[in-house]
Write a protein that holds these residues in place. Structure first.
Motif, short mmCIF file in Angstrom:
data_model
loop_
_atom_site.label_atom_id
_atom_site.label_comp_id
_atom_site.label_asym_id
_atom_site.label_seq_id
_atom_site.Cartn_x
_atom_site.Cartn_y
_atom_site.Cartn_z
N TYR A 10 0.83 -1.20 0.00
CA TYR A 10 0.00 0.00 0.00
C TYR A 10 0.87 1.26 0.00
O TYR A 10 0.58 2.22 -0.72
CB TYR A 10 -0.93 0.00 1.22
N CYS A 32 -4.96 5.23 6.57
CA CYS A 32 -4.91 3.88 6.01
C CYS A 32 -3.57 3.21 6.26
O CYS A 32 -3.50 1.99 6.45
CB CYS A 32 -5.22 3.92 4.51
N LEU A 166 -7.46 -0.86 1.66
CA LEU A 166 -6.64 0.33 1.86
C LEU A 166 -6.66 1.24 0.63
O LEU A 166 -6.76 2.46 0.74
CB LEU A 166 -5.21 -0.08 2.20
N LYS A 169 -10.37 2.75 0.49
CA LYS A 169 -10.68 3.76 1.49
C LYS A 169 -9.86 5.04 1.30
O LYS A 169 -10.27 6.10 1.74
CB LYS A 169 -10.45 3.21 2.90
N SER A 170 -8.71 4.94 0.66
CA SER A 170 -7.91 6.14 0.39
C SER A 170 -8.17 6.71 -1.01
O SER A 170 -7.48 7.63 -1.45
CB SER A 170 -6.42 5.83 0.55
N TYR A 198 -12.08 -3.24 6.73
CA TYR A 198 -12.96 -2.15 6.29
C TYR A 198 -13.58 -1.46 7.50
O TYR A 198 -13.63 -0.23 7.60
CB TYR A 198 -14.05 -2.68 5.37
N ALA A 201 -10.89 0.58 9.26
CA ALA A 201 -10.57 1.80 8.52
C ALA A 201 -11.66 2.85 8.71
O ALA A 201 -11.36 4.03 8.93
CB ALA A 201 -10.38 1.48 7.04
#
Length: 216
Positions: A10, A32, A166, A169-170, A198, A201
């Motif tokens: 990531y 994240c 990740l 969500k980013s 999830y 996060a």
């Protein structure tokens, strides 16, 4: 080259995206990165979640995940301040520049040592200098495997679910998934959005929407 964890993968993808955007700072990136690191510490039983989402050490630190040592130390320090939000809320609201920078540098240094990234000349915004430059072939290798696993039938491996979460969500997933593949990616997100990572996060990001301020 050694096998990377999903947190390291990531980091490569996120920093690569930010470099292409002339170091535009994605507000969810620090959150994240922390989420990925904590999930790894949980997966490898360095920490365990107890009541109210609190996190406690469950084995002695042994440098097995050396790039997460700053995060492990921070969690142990912040435990004493746990409140009704649990450690997730405490961690999100108290993450300061030095704590985040230590984690960022530890992950970045691990990728340089493994030859997946290089130390870049120090340039960037006035508030944040980017120190690491992912190697193009390293990013390509990560994304090629990621895309192949998304397209494959069956249950996704846990590591791929974590990377998917990740990147999703980013808001970086579109940087690496083509338009023709987004339908598959959206289906996979629906399949996995109830997973622990999830939920975790969401908890961190909701507790501190401006968490990125701590990293600037």
């Amino acid at each position: 080259m050694k096998t990377l964890s999903y947190t390291q993968e990531y980091f490569l993808c996120a920093v690569n995206s930010m470099m292409k955007a002339h170091f535009a700072w994605n507000s969810a990136f620090p959150a994240c990165l922390v989420v990925g690191g904590i999930k790894e510490l949980l997966d490898n039983e360095y920490i365990v979640s107890v009541g109210n989402g609190d996190l406690v050490a469950c084995k002695k630190w042994d440098e097995g995940l050396a790039y997460l040592k700053p995060l492990f130390q921070t969690i142990m320090t912040l435990r004493r301040y746990s409140d009704d939000k649990g450690i997730v809320g405490v961690f999100a609201s108290t993450l300061n520049s030095s704590r985040y920078d230590d984690l960022f540098d530890a992950v970045g240094d691990s990728l340089v040592q493994s030859r997946y990234a290089e130390v870049a000349s120090e340039f960037g915004t006035s508030k944040k200098k980017m120190k690491y430059q992912p190697k193009a072939e390293a990013v390509k290798s990560v994304i090629d495997r990621f895309r192949a696993e998304l397209a494959r039938d069956g249950t996704l491996p846990e590591e791929t679910i974590c990377l998917l979460a990740l990147l999703d969500k980013s808001s970086l997933i579109r940087d690496y998934i083509g338009k023709s593949e987004m339908e598959i990616a959206r289906r996979r997100i629906e399949e996995t959005k109830n997973s622990d990572i999830y939920a975790f996060a969401d908890a961190v990001i909701n507790c501190c929407d401006d968490i990125a301020v701590a990293a600037m």
